[in-house]
Design a protein around this motif. Structure first.
Motif, PDB file in Angstrom:
ATOM      1  N   MET A   1      37.679  30.268  44.579  1.00 40.63           N
ATOM      2  CA  MET A   1      37.388  29.094  43.521  1.00 40.63           C
ATOM      3  C   MET A   1      38.360  28.302  44.796  1.00 40.63           C
ATOM      4  O   MET A   1      39.387  27.657  45.755  1.00 40.63           O
ATOM      5  N   GLU A   2      38.500  26.768  44.233  1.00 35.93           N
ATOM      6  CA  GLU A   2      38.454  25.583  44.926  1.00 35.93           C
ATOM      7  C   GLU A   2      39.334  24.981  45.069  1.00 35.93           C
ATOM      8  O   GLU A   2      39.870  25.064  43.898  1.00 35.93           O
ATOM      9  N   LEU A   3      40.723  24.079  45.636  1.00 40.05           N
ATOM     10  CA  LEU A   3      41.856  23.998  45.717  1.00 40.05           C
ATOM     11  C   LEU A   3      41.806  23.361  44.074  1.00 40.05           C
ATOM     12  O   LEU A   3      43.198  23.687  43.871  1.00 40.05           O
ATOM     13  N   ASN A   4      40.982  22.237  44.129  1.00 38.02           N
ATOM     14  CA  ASN A   4      40.861  21.231  43.443  1.00 38.02           C
ATOM     15  C   ASN A   4      41.278  21.820  41.266  1.00 38.02           C
ATOM     16  O   ASN A   4      42.260  22.286  40.744  1.00 38.02           O
ATOM     17  N   ASP A   5      41.103  23.464  41.416  1.00 42.15           N
ATOM     18  CA  ASP A   5      40.036  24.787  40.489  1.00 42.15           C
ATOM     19  C   ASP A   5      42.315  25.742  40.542  1.00 42.15           C
ATOM     20  O   ASP A   5      42.491  25.359  39.081  1.00 42.15           O
ATOM     21  N   ILE A   6      42.349  25.596  41.890  1.00 43.19           N
ATOM     22  CA  ILE A   6      43.241  25.972  41.456  1.00 43.19           C
ATOM     23  C   ILE A   6      44.398  25.419  40.982  1.00 43.19           C
ATOM     24  O   ILE A   6      45.399  25.823  40.820  1.00 43.19           O
ATOM     25  N   LYS A   8      44.696  22.783  39.281  1.00 42.33           N
ATOM     26  CA  LYS A   8      44.386  22.952  37.994  1.00 42.33           C
ATOM     27  C   LYS A   8      44.503  23.707  36.558  1.00 42.33           C
ATOM     28  O   LYS A   8      45.373  23.313  35.931  1.00 42.33           O
TER      29      LYS A   8
END
Length: 345
Positions: A1-6, A8
């Motif tokens: 997962m990308e940091l943005n998704d983590i 969010k």
């Protein structure tokens, strides 16, 4: 997962509503997620920290006392997004119960963080002076639809030498009021509820002017009376019902001498005195002070002339001082508030 998704998916549900509303402009994806009912449900479950107090004096507009102005707040502290001026009745997990002042005295449920509100149908009984209201709302996995109950304890006078306390319940699923058949007959004239009610673990509680606590089990619709064992020098109405160690407790305040006060914590099945903590209130001891609801188990909050003072119950030491306006500090009613995105149904 990308940091943005983590961030969010795993961080946003633990943030207060005011912060989340600021994040609406981060991206279209975040905007859509923060506005979704699923995020509102998750946030109402995970963010439960006391954010402040709604305060009100009789016949005046409400005001909001924030415990952290950068994180907790509401767009309209006076609640003027509602159709008319209102009086505060109860609060629970981000929702407020208010009563209008026009001839019909309508009851509103609202979330001041997102300015969402609904009008309840008229109750069957008259909820006048001396009545008490508790909002029973549990943000939990079993309540994904965010349903709630409103329980009103209504004194009915003229019952011989005593008073009758009837219970009326509103259910948000059925959108109906019901007057329950079981009533409490107390051999006390002019029985009345004093102060805001309290709700925890499926039970509504009220303090009464008879020096007792009335408990009402919401699911089983049964009530009982708990005697409150306080010294004659303690004014019951100046204390609060709250939770400590997973159990109901009553916190009262007794003046000793000069600037010395004693915080008295009552608990157990009989709400007997379990602990007394002495504290010094310093230069503001001459003004009227009172304990605020929202006890976290370690710190008791006391409002003075223009400040909220947070004292540790382990040693009575002053841990924090929060400046507030005089009108908010001197208000006759304070309701604990959690900055939540909870949606109404």
């Amino acid at each position: 997962m990308e940091l943005n998704d983590i961030i969010k998916d795993n961080l946003l549900p633990f943030l207060p509503a005011k912060t989340l509303i600021k994040f609406l402009s981060v991206s279209k994806e975040w905007n859509q997620w923060i506005k979704s009912p699923l995020l509102a449900f998750q946030q109402s479950r995970h963010f439960t920290k006391l954010s402040g107090f709604f305060a009100q004096n009789q016949h005046q507009d409400p005001s909001f006392i924030t415990l952290d102005s950068t994180s907790y707040g509401v767009p309209m502290p006076t609640l003027n997004f509602l159709p008319e001026p209102v009086d505060l009745l109860a609060s629970s997990s981000g929702l407020l119960v208010c009563q209008g002042r026009d001839a019909n005295e309508p009851i509103y449920i609202c979330n001041p963080a997102i300015m969402e509100w609904t009008t309840l149908p008229p109750p069957l009984l008259y909820h006048g002076a001396g009545a008490g209201t508790v909002l029973a709302f549990d943000p939990s996995p079993r309540n994904i639809e965010q349903r709630y109950n409103l329980i009103c304890a209504v004194p009915i006078l003229g019952c011989g030498n005593g008073s009758e306390l009837s219970f009326e319940v509103y259910n948000s699923r059925s959108r109906l009021w019901r007057v329950l058949g079981n009533t409490l007959i107390e051999m006390v004239e002019d029985l009345a509820i004093i102060g805001p009610g309290f709700y925890m673990k499926g039970v509504a509680y009220w303090l009464t002017n008879a020096g007792m606590v009335v408990a009402f089990d919401v699911e089983r619709e049964l009530h009982e009376v708990i005697p409150l064992d306080t010294p004659p020098s303690v004014c019951v109405s100046e204390g609060v019902l709250t939770e400590m160690g997973g159990e109901l407790c009553y916190i009262g305040l007794r003046h000793l001498s000069g600037d010395r006060y004693e915080v008295m914590i009552h608990g157990g099945m009989a709400l007997g005195l379990q602990r007394a903590v002495e504290m010094s209130v310093g230069e503001w001891g001459c003004c009227q002070i009172r304990i605020l609801p929202g006890f976290d188990g370690e710190t008791v909050m006391i409002v003075g002339e223009d400040c909220i003072y947070c004292y540790g119950i382990s040693d009575g030491s002053l841990q924090r001082k929060i400046g507030v306006g005089y009108e908010s500090a001197s208000a006759s009613k304070h309701l604990a508030y959690v900055n939540s995105l909870v949606e109404l149904v």
